[in-house]
Design a protein around this motif. Structure first.
Motif, short mmCIF file in Angstrom:
data_model
loop_
_atom_site.label_atom_id
_atom_site.label_comp_id
_atom_site.label_asym_id
_atom_site.label_seq_id
_atom_site.Cartn_x
_atom_site.Cartn_y
_atom_site.Cartn_z
N ASP A 68 0.83 -1.20 0.00
CA ASP A 68 0.00 0.00 0.00
C ASP A 68 0.87 1.25 0.00
N GLN A 69 1.84 1.29 0.87
CA GLN A 69 2.69 2.48 0.97
C GLN A 69 3.63 2.61 -0.22
N ARG A 70 4.11 1.48 -0.72
CA ARG A 70 5.02 1.49 -1.87
C ARG A 70 4.33 2.09 -3.10
N ILE A 71 3.11 1.66 -3.39
CA ILE A 71 2.44 2.16 -4.60
C ILE A 71 2.05 3.63 -4.45
N ARG A 72 1.78 4.08 -3.24
CA ARG A 72 1.42 5.48 -3.06
C ARG A 72 2.63 6.38 -3.32
N LYS A 73 3.81 5.88 -3.07
CA LYS A 73 5.03 6.66 -3.35
C LYS A 73 5.38 6.63 -4.83
N SER A 74 4.90 5.62 -5.56
CA SER A 74 5.28 5.47 -6.97
C SER A 74 4.47 6.36 -7.91
N ASN A 75 3.29 6.81 -7.49
CA ASN A 75 2.42 7.64 -8.33
C ASN A 75 2.00 6.97 -9.63
N GLU A 76 1.90 5.67 -9.65
CA GLU A 76 1.43 4.95 -10.82
C GLU A 76 -0.02 4.52 -10.56
N LEU A 77 -0.97 5.28 -11.13
CA LEU A 77 -2.37 5.10 -10.80
C LEU A 77 -2.92 3.72 -11.14
N ILE A 78 -2.46 3.11 -12.21
CA ILE A 78 -2.95 1.77 -12.57
C ILE A 78 -2.52 0.76 -11.50
N LYS A 79 -1.28 0.90 -11.02
CA LYS A 79 -0.82 0.02 -9.94
C LYS A 79 -1.63 0.24 -8.67
N TYR A 80 -2.01 1.50 -8.39
CA TYR A 80 -2.85 1.79 -7.22
C TYR A 80 -4.06 0.87 -7.22
N ALA A 81 -4.80 0.93 -8.32
CA ALA A 81 -6.07 0.20 -8.39
C ALA A 81 -5.85 -1.30 -8.22
N LYS A 82 -4.85 -1.84 -8.89
CA LYS A 82 -4.59 -3.28 -8.80
C LYS A 82 -4.18 -3.69 -7.39
N GLU A 83 -3.24 -2.96 -6.81
CA GLU A 83 -2.75 -3.29 -5.47
C GLU A 83 -3.84 -3.08 -4.41
N ASP A 84 -4.58 -1.97 -4.54
CA ASP A 84 -5.65 -1.72 -3.58
C ASP A 84 -6.69 -2.83 -3.63
N HIS A 85 -7.02 -3.28 -4.83
CA HIS A 85 -8.01 -4.35 -4.97
C HIS A 85 -7.48 -5.65 -4.35
N ARG A 86 -6.22 -5.97 -4.64
CA ARG A 86 -5.62 -7.18 -4.07
C ARG A 86 -5.57 -7.10 -2.55
N ASN A 87 -5.16 -5.95 -2.02
CA ASN A 87 -5.09 -5.77 -0.57
C ASN A 87 -6.47 -5.84 0.06
N GLN A 88 -7.44 -5.22 -0.60
CA GLN A 88 -8.82 -5.25 -0.10
C GLN A 88 -9.33 -6.69 -0.02
N GLU A 89 -9.09 -7.46 -1.06
CA GLU A 89 -9.53 -8.86 -1.07
C GLU A 89 -8.89 -9.65 0.07
N LEU A 90 -7.61 -9.44 0.29
CA LEU A 90 -6.88 -10.13 1.35
C LEU A 90 -7.43 -9.77 2.72
N VAL A 91 -7.61 -8.48 2.97
CA VAL A 91 -8.09 -8.00 4.26
C VAL A 91 -9.50 -8.51 4.53
N ILE A 92 -10.36 -8.42 3.53
CA ILE A 92 -11.74 -8.89 3.70
C ILE A 92 -11.76 -10.39 3.96
N SER A 93 -10.94 -11.11 3.26
CA SER A 93 -10.85 -12.56 3.45
C SER A 93 -10.48 -12.89 4.89
N ILE A 94 -9.52 -12.19 5.43
CA ILE A 94 -9.09 -12.41 6.81
C ILE A 94 -10.23 -12.09 7.78
#
Length: 149
Positions: free
Chosen positions: A9-35
């Motif tokens: 989450d923090q790595r992609i926010r520093k990179s400023n690559e918006l497409i990566k934001y969406a992909k990583e946020d979605h992956r992280n969201q799925e992981l967190v919700i699953s837990i």
């Protein structure tokens, strides 16, 4: 697993690559919700602070529907001391913004401007209660001048 959520989450926010934001946020969201769905909302007795922060970030950077659904668990985690009042304030403001309502704590910026704010004249009192810096100091990070009118 949760440490990786926090780091990505923090790595992609520093990179400023918006497409990566969406992909990583979605992956992280799925992981967190699953837990949360499989094990329940963790506490500091179960995991460390970094992992609790990862849960919060996964939800904060998810969809408005997800934020609203899991906000009661965030509130409980804050009441229990597992998450900070500041994290509560940030998510509460984001949910209010999602709903088109004025924010309470002045944490949300939209299109380079402070998103509409409820009772701006007393915002610093509310921010202090949540352990947040003054609105003026916060907005300096975004080169925004606070105008309570």
């Amino acid at each position: 697993m949760l440490s990786e959520v926090l780091e990505s989450d923090q790595r992609i926010r520093k990179s400023n690559e918006l497409i990566k934001y969406a992909k990583e946020d979605h992956r992280n969201q799925e992981l967190v919700i699953s837990i949360i769905e499989k094990c329940g909302m963790p506490t500091l007795k179960d995991v460390g602070q970094k992992q609790m922060d990862a849960i919060w970030l996964g939800l904060q950077h998810s969809t408005k529907e997800i934020r609203k659904k899991y906000f009661p668990q965030i509130e409980k985690a804050v009441e229990n001391g597992d998450l900070s009042k500041q994290q509560y304030a940030l998510m509460k403001d984001r949910i209010l913004m999602d709903e088109g309502k004025p924010q309470i704590y002045g944490s949300q910026i939209e299109n380079g401007k402070l998103y509409k704010l409820e009772n701006p004249e007393t915002v610093n009192e509310r921010r202090k209660e949540m352990g947040m810096e003054t609105i003026e100091d916060y907005l300096k990070n975004f080169n925004i001048q606070f105008n309570p009118n």
